[in-house]
Design a protein around this motif. Structure first.
Motif, mmCIF file in Angstrom:
data_model
loop_
_atom_site.group_PDB
_atom_site.id
_atom_site.type_symbol
_atom_site.label_atom_id
_atom_site.label_comp_id
_atom_site.label_asym_id
_atom_site.label_seq_id
_atom_site.Cartn_x
_atom_site.Cartn_y
_atom_site.Cartn_z
ATOM 1 N N THR A 1 -2.899 4.186 -0.486
ATOM 2 C CA THR A 1 -2.996 4.853 0.085
ATOM 3 C C THR A 1 -4.697 5.194 0.927
ATOM 4 O O THR A 1 -5.192 5.555 1.943
ATOM 5 N N VAL A 2 -5.809 4.470 -0.386
ATOM 6 C CA VAL A 2 -7.336 4.904 0.342
ATOM 7 C C VAL A 2 -7.503 3.839 1.017
ATOM 8 O O VAL A 2 -8.078 3.904 2.361
ATOM 9 N N GLY A 3 -7.380 3.314 1.221
ATOM 10 C CA GLY A 3 -6.966 1.852 2.493
ATOM 11 C C GLY A 3 -6.571 1.807 3.244
ATOM 12 O O GLY A 3 -7.068 1.866 4.800
ATOM 13 N N ASN A 4 -5.633 2.539 3.630
ATOM 14 C CA ASN A 4 -5.016 3.764 4.769
ATOM 15 C C ASN A 4 -5.700 4.960 5.351
ATOM 16 O O ASN A 4 -5.726 4.903 6.145
ATOM 17 N N ARG B 1 -5.663 -4.102 15.043
ATOM 18 C CA ARG B 1 -4.439 -2.720 14.614
ATOM 19 C C ARG B 1 -3.642 -3.180 13.448
ATOM 20 O O ARG B 1 -3.255 -2.988 12.538
ATOM 21 N N ARG B 2 -2.520 -4.336 14.188
ATOM 22 C CA ARG B 2 -1.280 -4.464 12.637
ATOM 23 C C ARG B 2 -2.019 -5.297 11.927
ATOM 24 O O ARG B 2 -1.372 -5.287 10.520
ATOM 25 N N ARG B 3 -2.658 -6.258 11.671
ATOM 26 C CA ARG B 3 -3.450 -6.821 11.472
ATOM 27 C C ARG B 3 -3.977 -6.116 9.898
ATOM 28 O O ARG B 3 -3.920 -6.043 8.909
ATOM 29 N N LEU B 4 -4.875 -5.527 10.097
ATOM 30 C CA LEU B 4 -5.443 -4.584 9.281
ATOM 31 C C LEU B 4 -4.863 -3.166 8.630
ATOM 32 O O LEU B 4 -4.464 -3.242 7.597
ATOM 33 N N TYR B 5 -3.296 -2.824 9.204
ATOM 34 C CA TYR B 5 -2.626 -1.758 8.234
ATOM 35 C C TYR B 5 -1.279 -2.851 7.814
ATOM 36 O O TYR B 5 -1.379 -2.401 6.680
ATOM 37 N N GLU B 6 -1.236 -4.522 8.178
ATOM 38 C CA GLU B 6 -0.847 -4.893 7.079
ATOM 39 C C GLU B 6 -1.751 -5.681 5.676
ATOM 40 O O GLU B 6 -0.320 -5.886 4.658
ATOM 41 N N THR B 7 -2.525 -5.507 5.408
ATOM 42 C CA THR B 7 -3.282 -6.110 4.595
ATOM 43 C C THR B 7 -4.461 -4.321 4.193
ATOM 44 O O THR B 7 -4.778 -4.815 2.885
ATOM 45 N N ALA B 8 -4.510 -3.332 4.608
ATOM 46 C CA ALA B 8 -5.293 -2.198 3.622
ATOM 47 C C ALA B 8 -5.055 -1.853 2.593
ATOM 48 O O ALA B 8 -5.329 -1.413 2.293
ATOM 49 N N GLN C 1 -3.294 -3.870 0.069
ATOM 50 C CA GLN C 1 -3.670 -5.481 -0.514
ATOM 51 C C GLN C 1 -4.784 -4.972 -0.812
ATOM 52 O O GLN C 1 -5.324 -5.410 -2.043
ATOM 53 N N PHE C 2 -6.228 -4.580 -0.083
ATOM 54 C CA PHE C 2 -6.990 -4.521 0.182
ATOM 55 C C PHE C 2 -7.469 -3.212 -1.376
ATOM 56 O O PHE C 2 -8.001 -3.677 -2.213
ATOM 57 N N GLY C 3 -6.774 -2.522 -1.005
ATOM 58 C CA GLY C 3 -7.055 -1.368 -2.203
ATOM 59 C C GLY C 3 -6.013 -1.421 -3.586
ATOM 60 O O GLY C 3 -6.334 -1.026 -4.689
ATOM 61 N N LEU C 4 -4.921 -2.226 -3.911
ATOM 62 C CA LEU C 4 -4.512 -2.555 -4.281
ATOM 63 C C LEU C 4 -5.732 -4.185 -5.358
ATOM 64 O O LEU C 4 -5.530 -3.647 -7.242
ATOM 65 N N THR D 1 -8.838 -10.682 4.449
ATOM 66 C CA THR D 1 -8.471 -11.031 5.845
ATOM 67 C C THR D 1 -8.698 -9.967 6.296
ATOM 68 O O THR D 1 -8.830 -9.415 7.878
ATOM 69 N N TYR D 2 -8.508 -8.879 5.343
ATOM 70 C CA TYR D 2 -9.248 -6.989 5.726
ATOM 71 C C TYR D 2 -10.116 -7.369 6.556
ATOM 72 O O TYR D 2 -10.785 -7.016 7.322
ATOM 73 N N LEU D 3 -11.243 -7.651 5.624
ATOM 74 C CA LEU D 3 -13.335 -7.778 6.117
ATOM 75 C C LEU D 3 -13.461 -8.615 7.068
ATOM 76 O O LEU D 3 -13.654 -7.848 7.713
ATOM 77 N N GLU D 4 -12.324 -9.612 7.499
ATOM 78 C CA GLU D 4 -12.474 -10.407 8.323
ATOM 79 C C GLU D 4 -11.987 -10.060 9.814
ATOM 80 O O GLU D 4 -12.489 -9.633 11.109
ATOM 81 N N ALA D 5 -11.447 -8.829 9.369
ATOM 82 C CA ALA D 5 -10.651 -7.830 10.645
ATOM 83 C C ALA D 5 -11.155 -6.423 11.148
ATOM 84 O O ALA D 5 -11.151 -5.434 11.910
#
Length: 358
Positions: A174-177, A193-200, A202-205, A272-276
């Motif tokens: 949730t914090v990633g979101n 935007r799609r890439r960010l929400y697809e990996t946000a 996972q970044f938190g996890l 991937t999140y950081l790269e986007a």
């Protein structure tokens, strides 16, 4: 425009207090806030404190589970823009459970002064509040659900891998979101935007699972929580209530390793999140790359000595490595260097790599 002029139009004393409070409650998140520019530094600072209040209540083993859940539900009502419950009602409800003044920790000081946090948060721009409140409420509601689920056990007792992932989603996905909501408030290309929400999430996890893997001893002895899944402990022949017992160290360490490896499965998506992630409105790459590569370093230590997570020895990377990472990221490291930096830190403590190349 100066950073001071860029700051949100809020009470300066309250905002400064919030920034100082983050320094006390989380060394890692304080690093993030410190390397963000304004106004994002204050947006993230306040968003984090809003979530931290709930986290402190959820971790409080001295509060009966039914009361914990009730406090979390009250706090959720405070955050609900459609509800009339105010912050003072939550502060009054939680007051009986506050530590005595001489035992007051930074975490509990933030809970005690939650009306000040929320008053400051309410002064932020409306679009910032809309970015923070939905994921923050989802975090609070998820924590309340887990407390209620294990109310007869005293503390949380995660049963399966799926339940572990569910818990980590509420605690950190949730914090990633929340972060992604903040950094995408302005124009962002649809694919990005799609890439960010697809990996946000996972970044938190990744970050949450690293914490769970390294903090087994403290989670059990201080908070009466066991996040290592019962099914994994059973596979290893370890009763969940004996997770830190000396006689089970080797077997329990294998489960710590298994959990750390599960955390590692999210590294690629986190990169991937950081790269986007967009770098505007005061957002910076180092703010999120620092916790990412520090998590990689912590995983290195966990996989090397998983048994340390089962005792007061604990698992952590050295201050020298932290300083080397912060110096590298603050010195102009860019997205293209993330992969190589990640590989170097996974191989050995980064300050050693730096000393060998100098």
């Amino acid at each position: 425009m100066s950073q001071q002029d860029d700051r949100p139009r809020v009470d300066r004393a309250d905002l400064q207090w919030c920034h100082e409070s983050v320094q006390g409650v989380s060394r890692t998140f304080a690093l993030t806030v410190d390397v963000l520019d304004e106004p994002m530094s204050s947006y993230i600072c306040l968003g984090y404190l809003v979530c931290r209040i709930a986290d402190t209540v959820e971790d409080a083993s001295h509060i009966p589970p039914a009361d914990q859940a009730a406090l979390l539900r009250t706090y959720d009502a405070v955050l609900d823009p459609e509800d009339d419950t105010d912050a003072e009602e939550f502060a009054t409800a939680v007051e009986p459970y506050l530590p005595a003044d001489e035992s007051m920790t930074d975490d509990w000081a933030v809970v005690r002064d939650s009306p000040r946090v929320l008053r400051t948060f309410d002064s932020l721009p409306a679009d910032v509040q809309r970015a923070v409140v939905p994921p923050a409420r989802e975090l609070v509601q998820g924590m309340a659900e887990f407390v209620e689920r294990y109310s007869d056990d005293g503390g949380l007792r995660i049963q399966t891998r799926n339940e572990l992932e569910e818990y980590c989603y509420y605690a950190a996905g949730t914090v990633g979101n929340l972060i992604t909501n903040l950094v995408t408030r302005h124009d962002v290309a649809a694919d990005r935007r799609r890439r960010l929400y697809e990996t946000a999430e996972q970044f938190g996890l990744l970050l949450q699972l690293v914490n769970i893997s390294k903090d087994v001893y403290d989670d059990y002895t201080a908070e009466d929580n066991v996040y290592l899944p019962a099914e994994w402990l059973e596979d290893a022949g370890v009763p969940q209530e004996e997770v830190v017992a000396d006689e089970h160290e080797a077997k329990a360490a294998s489960v710590v390793r298994r959990t750390a490896e599960f955390a590692g499965s999210f590294i690629d998506d986190a990169q991937t999140y950081l790269e986007a992630v967009p770098l505007h409105d005061g957002n910076t790459l180092e703010a999120w790359a620092i916790p990412f590569v520090l998590a990689v370093g912590t995983l290195r230590e966990l996989l090397s000595r998983p048994e340390d997570a089962l005792s007061s020895t604990g698992v952590k990377i050295s201050r020298k490595e932290v300083l080397a990472v912060v110096s590298e990221m603050s010195g102009g490291a860019d997205r293209d260097s993330l992969g190589e930096l990640r590989r170097e830190i996974a191989a050995e403590p980064y300050h050693r790599t730096v000393s060998q190349t100098n």
